[in-house]
Each structure stands twice: as C-alpha cells, then as structure tokens.
Design a protein around this motif. Sequence first.
Motif, PDB file in Angstrom:
ATOM      1  N   UNK A  92       5.582   1.718   6.453  1.00 32.29           N
ATOM      2  CA  UNK A  92       4.375   1.227   7.131  1.00 32.29           C
ATOM      3  C   UNK A  92       2.798   2.431   5.807  1.00 32.29           C
ATOM      4  N   UNK A  93       2.289   1.392   6.127  1.00 32.65           N
ATOM      5  CA  UNK A  93       1.381   2.350   6.055  1.00 32.65           C
ATOM      6  C   UNK A  93      -0.137   1.722   6.821  1.00 32.65           C
ATOM      7  N   UNK A 127      -1.740   4.246  -1.141  1.00 31.40           N
ATOM      8  CA  UNK A 127      -1.965   4.575  -2.223  1.00 31.40           C
ATOM      9  C   UNK A 127      -0.813   5.866  -2.561  1.00 31.40           C
ATOM     10  N   UNK A 128      -0.767   6.619  -1.514  1.00 33.98           N
ATOM     11  CA  UNK A 128       0.700   7.508  -1.731  1.00 33.98           C
ATOM     12  C   UNK A 128       1.398   7.331  -1.438  1.00 33.98           C
ATOM     13  N   UNK A 179       7.456   4.819  -6.549  1.00 33.20           N
ATOM     14  CA  UNK A 179       7.614   4.766  -8.039  1.00 33.20           C
ATOM     15  C   UNK A 179       8.353   3.283  -8.039  1.00 33.20           C
ATOM     16  N   UNK A 180       9.638   3.820  -8.871  1.00 30.43           N
ATOM     17  CA  UNK A 180       9.891   2.337  -9.092  1.00 30.43           C
ATOM     18  C   UNK A 180      10.878   1.887  -7.907  1.00 30.43           C
ATOM     19  N   UNK A 181      11.058   2.527  -6.676  1.00 32.91           N
ATOM     20  CA  UNK A 181      11.763   2.230  -5.680  1.00 32.91           C
ATOM     21  C   UNK A 181      11.183   1.133  -5.194  1.00 32.91           C
ATOM     22  N   UNK A 182       9.692   1.048  -5.387  1.00 37.57           N
ATOM     23  CA  UNK A 182       9.092  -0.348  -4.137  1.00 37.57           C
ATOM     24  C   UNK A 182       9.803  -1.177  -4.526  1.00 37.57           C
ATOM     25  N   UNK A 199       1.033  -3.464   5.753  1.00 38.70           N
ATOM     26  CA  UNK A 199      -0.002  -2.538   5.919  1.00 38.70           C
ATOM     27  C   UNK A 199      -1.466  -3.281   7.311  1.00 38.70           C
ATOM     28  N   UNK A 200      -1.636  -2.284   8.000  1.00 37.14           N
ATOM     29  CA  UNK A 200      -2.296  -2.743   9.190  1.00 37.14           C
ATOM     30  C   UNK A 200      -3.735  -3.757   8.670  1.00 37.14           C
ATOM     31  N   UNK A 201      -3.806  -3.894   7.121  1.00 36.97           N
ATOM     32  CA  UNK A 201      -5.125  -4.703   7.085  1.00 36.97           C
ATOM     33  C   UNK A 201      -4.685  -5.066   5.824  1.00 36.97           C
ATOM     34  N   UNK A 202      -5.057  -6.255   5.455  1.00 33.13           N
ATOM     35  CA  UNK A 202      -5.730  -7.174   4.229  1.00 33.13           C
ATOM     36  C   UNK A 202      -5.533  -6.062   2.709  1.00 33.13           C
ATOM     37  N   UNK A 203      -6.718  -5.269   3.349  1.00 33.76           N
ATOM     38  CA  UNK A 203      -7.361  -3.617   2.190  1.00 33.76           C
ATOM     39  C   UNK A 203      -6.192  -3.184   2.057  1.00 33.76           C
ATOM     40  N   UNK A 204      -5.841  -2.703   3.120  1.00 34.85           N
ATOM     41  CA  UNK A 204      -4.662  -2.032   2.615  1.00 34.85           C
ATOM     42  C   UNK A 204      -3.776  -2.280   1.907  1.00 34.85           C
ATOM     43  N   UNK A 205      -2.774  -3.836   2.300  1.00 34.49           N
ATOM     44  CA  UNK A 205      -2.341  -3.565   1.796  1.00 34.49           C
ATOM     45  C   UNK A 205      -2.368  -4.441  -0.335  1.00 34.49           C
ATOM     46  N   UNK A 206      -4.079  -4.583  -0.065  1.00 37.02           N
ATOM     47  CA  UNK A 206      -4.637  -4.763  -1.315  1.00 37.02           C
ATOM     48  C   UNK A 206      -4.219  -3.157  -2.205  1.00 37.02           C
TER      49      UNK A 206
END
Length: 229
Positions: free
Chosen positions: A164-165, A172-173, A179-182, A189-196
């Motif tokens: 969760x972000x 970003x953190x 890293x590559x584990x993503x 994300x809590x919002x589209x801006x956070x997802x971006x």
Amino acid sequence: MIGGLPLLVTRPEPGNRATVARAARLGIDAHAVPLFAGRAVGWTTPAAADFDALLLTSAQAVRHAGPQLSRLATLPVHAVGTATAEAARAAGLTVAQTGEGDAQSLLDAMTSRKTARILWLCGRDRSELDPRGATLEPLACYAVDPVEPPDAWTALVAAPAVLLAHSARSAQRIAALVGGARAHIKLVAISPAVAAAAGEGWAELAAAEHPNDASMLALVHALCHKGGK
C-alpha cells in the motif's frame, strides 16, 4: 488468508496499526512494515480571527499539533477523510465538512462557497494546492521522516505481495527500496497521483476510487482474488 498474498502496510503509526487491523478483519494476511515515522515540529499559533476556516489534510496534524491547537478551536474544520475528521473532533474541534476526495477537491469546495481566508495545518513536506483565488496559509506542525525498513522487509518483498502507498513520497520510497522486485509486487495507491509517483514495472498498479483505507483494501481484496501467487 485471501489469495495467499501478504499485504505490506508501509504508512506511519498509528495509521499503520489501524490499517493492519482493518485488513485482518477482512481475512487479509497484513504485515506492519512502516517506512516513515511522524514527529512534531515547532510552530507558532496564529490569531484565529485572521482566518475563516482550518483545513486539515491528515490526522497527523492533529496528533502532533500539541496543546496550542486549542487556540484554533473557534475555526470550523474542513477535513480530508473520516480519520482526520474523527481526530479533529476528539481534539475538541468542530468539523464543518469532511471531504471524501483529495485535498484539492475539498479546497475547491471551500472556495466555491467563498471561504476566503484558510489556514492549512499541514506537514513539512506537502503537495502544492491551488487556492483558486482564496488566501491559503500553510503552517507545518509535523514532519514525516523516512525510517529504516523493519528486519522482515527483505524477506517479505522477495516473494509476491501487495503493498500500500498512502502518499507520493511513500510510493517513491517503496519503488526505490524494492527495485527490480517490483515485477512480482502489486501496488495499491491511495489516488491516481500517488500511483503515477510509483513509476512503472509493477506486476499490477491500481489506484483507489476514494482516498481512504476502505477503498484501498477493497482493491487489495480484488487483487488477491484475481492473482494469488
């Protein structure tokens, strides 16, 4: 445990504990892995008479403001989200409006009703808001600083999981830490801006319909059912 995927909650306490508890009630295997911690910073209370309203975009502001917050009790509070509104009421403030969208949407609603002088009790690191011609005075009373990931972090992100972000900084953190584990991590994300702010390359990236835990956990539920491991 839904779908076999663990949920990693990275927000600061005490919100982290609350999110983990909500997730557990839904049968989700939730783990508290806070990557930030909130703390108070010194601030001077302005004259309440100089403002028409108090904008609160995080419950952290109420938790860390200290006793001088009571000097602003005459101002009607406009709060982003029910958690912030509940914290404001518990502190003896009067909540005039609870916004279910983001901070800009709430500010737009305030200015559309001709609220002209707004005090924004906020964090040291904050997003920019457009006051739409009103006077908006940001006043930092807390900071949210990065902390070292818990010991369990490395093992948890080495396998498929949902994270969760709750803010752009956290997105970003998280992206930098995994890293590559993503490629095998699903991020909610809590919002589209956070997802971006999270960037690309995730196994799945989704933004909540509403900026609150209930909406985020509904997405987690769907993702775990959809993909499993």
